[in-house]
Write a protein that holds these residues in place. Structure first.
Motif, PDB file in Angstrom:
ATOM      1  N   UNK A 112    -129.538  28.146  55.468  1.00  0.00           N
ATOM      2  CA  UNK A 112    -128.122  28.314  55.200  1.00  0.00           C
ATOM      3  C   UNK A 112    -127.647  27.009  54.548  1.00  0.00           C
ATOM      4  N   UNK A 113    -128.636  25.882  54.883  1.00  0.00           N
ATOM      5  CA  UNK A 113    -128.206  24.617  54.283  1.00  0.00           C
ATOM      6  C   UNK A 113    -128.579  24.467  52.862  1.00  0.00           C
ATOM      7  N   UNK A 114    -129.619  25.237  52.308  1.00  0.00           N
ATOM      8  CA  UNK A 114    -129.612  25.431  51.053  1.00  0.00           C
ATOM      9  C   UNK A 114    -128.801  26.473  50.233  1.00  0.00           C
ATOM     10  N   UNK A 115    -127.936  26.820  50.818  1.00  0.00           N
ATOM     11  CA  UNK A 115    -126.790  27.873  50.197  1.00  0.00           C
ATOM     12  C   UNK A 115    -127.436  29.356  50.321  1.00  0.00           C
ATOM     13  N   UNK A 116    -128.510  29.679  50.884  1.00  0.00           N
ATOM     14  CA  UNK A 116    -129.122  31.149  50.907  1.00  0.00           C
ATOM     15  C   UNK A 116    -128.228  32.153  51.952  1.00  0.00           C
ATOM     16  N   UNK A 117    -128.327  33.258  51.974  1.00  0.00           N
ATOM     17  CA  UNK A 117    -127.888  34.037  52.898  1.00  0.00           C
ATOM     18  C   UNK A 117    -129.003  34.619  53.642  1.00  0.00           C
TER      19      UNK A 117
END
Ligand SMILES: NC(=O)C1=CN([C@@H]2O[C@H](COP(=O)(O)OP(=O)(O)OC[C@H]3O[C@@H](n4cnc5c(N)ncnc54)[C@H](O)[C@@H]3O)[C@@H](O)[C@H]2O)C=CC1
Ligand SMILES: O=C(O)/C=C/C=C(\O)C(=O)O
Length: 496
Positions: free
Chosen positions: A179-184
């Motif tokens: 999540x921190x890296x912007x993924x789902x």
């Protein structure tokens, strides 16, 4: 239903549902979650079918293009801190969930499992916010040069499959950086330990994370939720912790789609005690590395090598301490060890207890099942066990058992013990006990393992690379290694 929760005032959910696109969703098929403390029924868990998994993946894909995809890193990081705050606020519920599923001591759930769940979110929130990218000042033929720099972007939809041995710790170790890296994310906890992940879904929803960013599906591995997830064509990466054989099955499942994978797998880890070690510290360290969490940590040492001059004394000290370990209820005072995760896993561990005797082991301590004369006799307990006298090629010395057991063998020379430690299909961890700093520096890099501890065991800094070599894993997670795995990197070259 079992009443053996850590905190009797905490109410556990009677039915555990999936969390898809921001909603808790039931499915018709369910399975029973059983307490390993007394064999009683804790909850019914929904089992995802291929349609549930498809709905979760579609929600995750759509969410990449919603508000989550447009959020600044600092906003995402703030949301991760809010999730950490949410776990903190419901700390006792998380402890109760971990204890109900696994039967582990309450003090362990408080100080290790739930505390690490919080730390995982805070660590990766801060790392993502402060991470630098690469920059190279490059030469060009005209002498004016060029600037190369990298930008990180999300990988896309990440499939997460986690095991039962440290349920919340290992689940959040992957959910937080993803999540921190912007993924789902579409995440599947182990069928043996579904409770804390379900609670986490509530916390994530209440933190205001947009629908579809975090999706949770319950179920088994093969021909169930796990396999449906790994075979789904719209998953962009799979991160998995569990048995090496399962890793290889997953690798085959994702091969056609060329998905990125990160695997943290099994181990047959060694501890080595040199005669110059601080004796008491080494005994205490090897007790921890053999019996923590009933030996159900992939980092535990099941092979212990002790320099011959202190071998008998070391075995005697280990025997005394092992026989004094208190096995019991999770909330009992000073309890050291709970049960194994399940009766199925106990059958496997007990089969090694029998095999060791067939292979010629001397049973120094344990070797069987404890008797309580109460409801715990229906639980999944085994005695902590020590063997000596097995050859290096015995199955009990080469195969991962994943229980509270170690084999202790003598050695004579440094080069000999390094060879014996490295003669393994696995390569996850090693703990070296010595007071000679030169020896520590000489031996540690020669060990074929992803993690080597000197005069300690399981001391973790979440910024460091974590993973194994050989059949113990593929890739590294932790710190910037996690950011690398959970991101796609583009290099931009600007001619000056
Ligand atoms: N961290 C570790 O190194 C762990 C090692 N083990 C070892 O593995 C043995 C078996 O335990 P299991 O729980 O069965 O481990 P496992 O590796 O089968 O299960 C771990 C996770 O993978 C999922 N899974 C299983 N098969 C799958 C498949 N074909 N496709 C997708 N997902 C799949 C499971 O549902 C679970 O969520 C244990 O006895 C122990 O020796 C088990 C758990 C953790
Ligand atoms: O990250 C940790 O501190 C612990 C990791 C443990 C495993 O990966 C395991 O037991 O599988």
């Amino acid at each position: 239903m079992s009443s053996l929760n850590s905190t009797s005032s905490v109410h556990l959910r009677p039915q555990l549902r999936h969390f898809i696109n921001g909603e808790f969703v039931a499915s018709a098929k369910t399975f029973r979650n059983i307490s390993p403390v007394d064999g009683k029924h804790i909850a019914d868990v929904c089992e995802a079918d291929a349609n549930n998994v498809d709905a979760a993946v579609k929600a995750a894909q759509a969410a990449l293009h919603g508000p989550w995809g447009r959020m600044a890193v600092s906003e995402r990081a703030a949301m991760l801190h809010k999730i950490a705050d949410g776990i903190q606020a419901r700390f006792d519920e998380f402890v109760a969930a971990e204890v109900a599923d696994t039967g582990r001591p309450v003090h362990q759930a408080r100080t290790l499992d739930v505390a690490r769940g919080i730390a995982n979110f805070r660590t990766f929130a801060d790392l993502a916010k402060t991470a630098n990218t690469d920059l190279f000042q490059s030469e060009s033929a005209d002498g004016l040069g060029a600037l190369n720099y990298t930008v990180r972007k999300p990988l896309g939809v990440v499939g997460i499959i986690s095991p039962w041995n440290l349920p919340l710790l290992l689940f959040t170790w992957k959910v937080a950086p993803a999540l921190a890296c912007g993924n789902t994310v579409v995440a599947k906890p182990s069928e043996e330990s579904p409770s804390s992940a379900t609670l986490l879904a509530e916390v994530i929803r209440d933190a205001g994370v947009p629908p579809g960013v975090f999706n949770l599906i319950h179920g088994f591995g093969g021909n169930s939720a796990g396999e449906f997830l790994t075979r789904h064509p719209d998953i962009d990466a799979i991160t998995f912790t569990g048995e090496s054989k399962t890793g290889s099955t997953i690798m085959k499942a994702v091969a056609d789609g060329m998905k990125e994978v990160s695997f943290e797998l099994g181990g047959k880890n060694a501890a080595v005690v040199f005669a110059d070690a601080d004796f008491d510290a080494a005994v205490a360290g090897v007790m921890r590395s053999s019996f923590t969490n009933s030996g159900q940590v992939c980092l535990c040492s099941e092979r212990v090598y002790v320099e011959r001059s202190i071998f008998d004394r070391f075995v005697a000290a280990m025997k005394e301490k092992t026989q004094a370990l208190k096995i019991g209820y999770p909330a009992e005072d000073n309890v050291d060890m709970g049960p194994l995760i399940s009766h199925g896993h106990r059958d496997k561990v007990l089969s090694y207890y029998r095999l060791a005797v067939e292979e010629g082991a001397t049973v120094v301590a344990g070797g069987g099942i404890p008797t309580f004369n109460d409801e715990r006799d229906d639980g999944a307990y085994v005695q902590p066990t020590i063997w000596t006298g097995l050859p290096d090629d015995a199955r009990c010395v080469t195969e991962e058992i994943f229980g509270p057991v170690c084999h202790i063998a003598p050695f004579d020379r440094e080069d000999e013990v390094i060879g014996r430690i490295n003669d393994s299909d696995y390569g996850l961890t090693c703990a070296i006990w010595t007071s000679d700093l030169k020896r520590a520096h000489r031996v540690a890099p020669q060990i074929e393992a992803g993690l080597v501890w000197v005069n300690t065991w399981y001391l973790r800094d979440l910024r460091t690379p974590f993973g194994g070599v050989k059949q113990s894993g593929l890739g590294r997670e932790g710190g910037r290694y996690s950011l690398d795995f959970y991101s796609e990197v583009t290099n931009i070259c600007i001619k000056l």
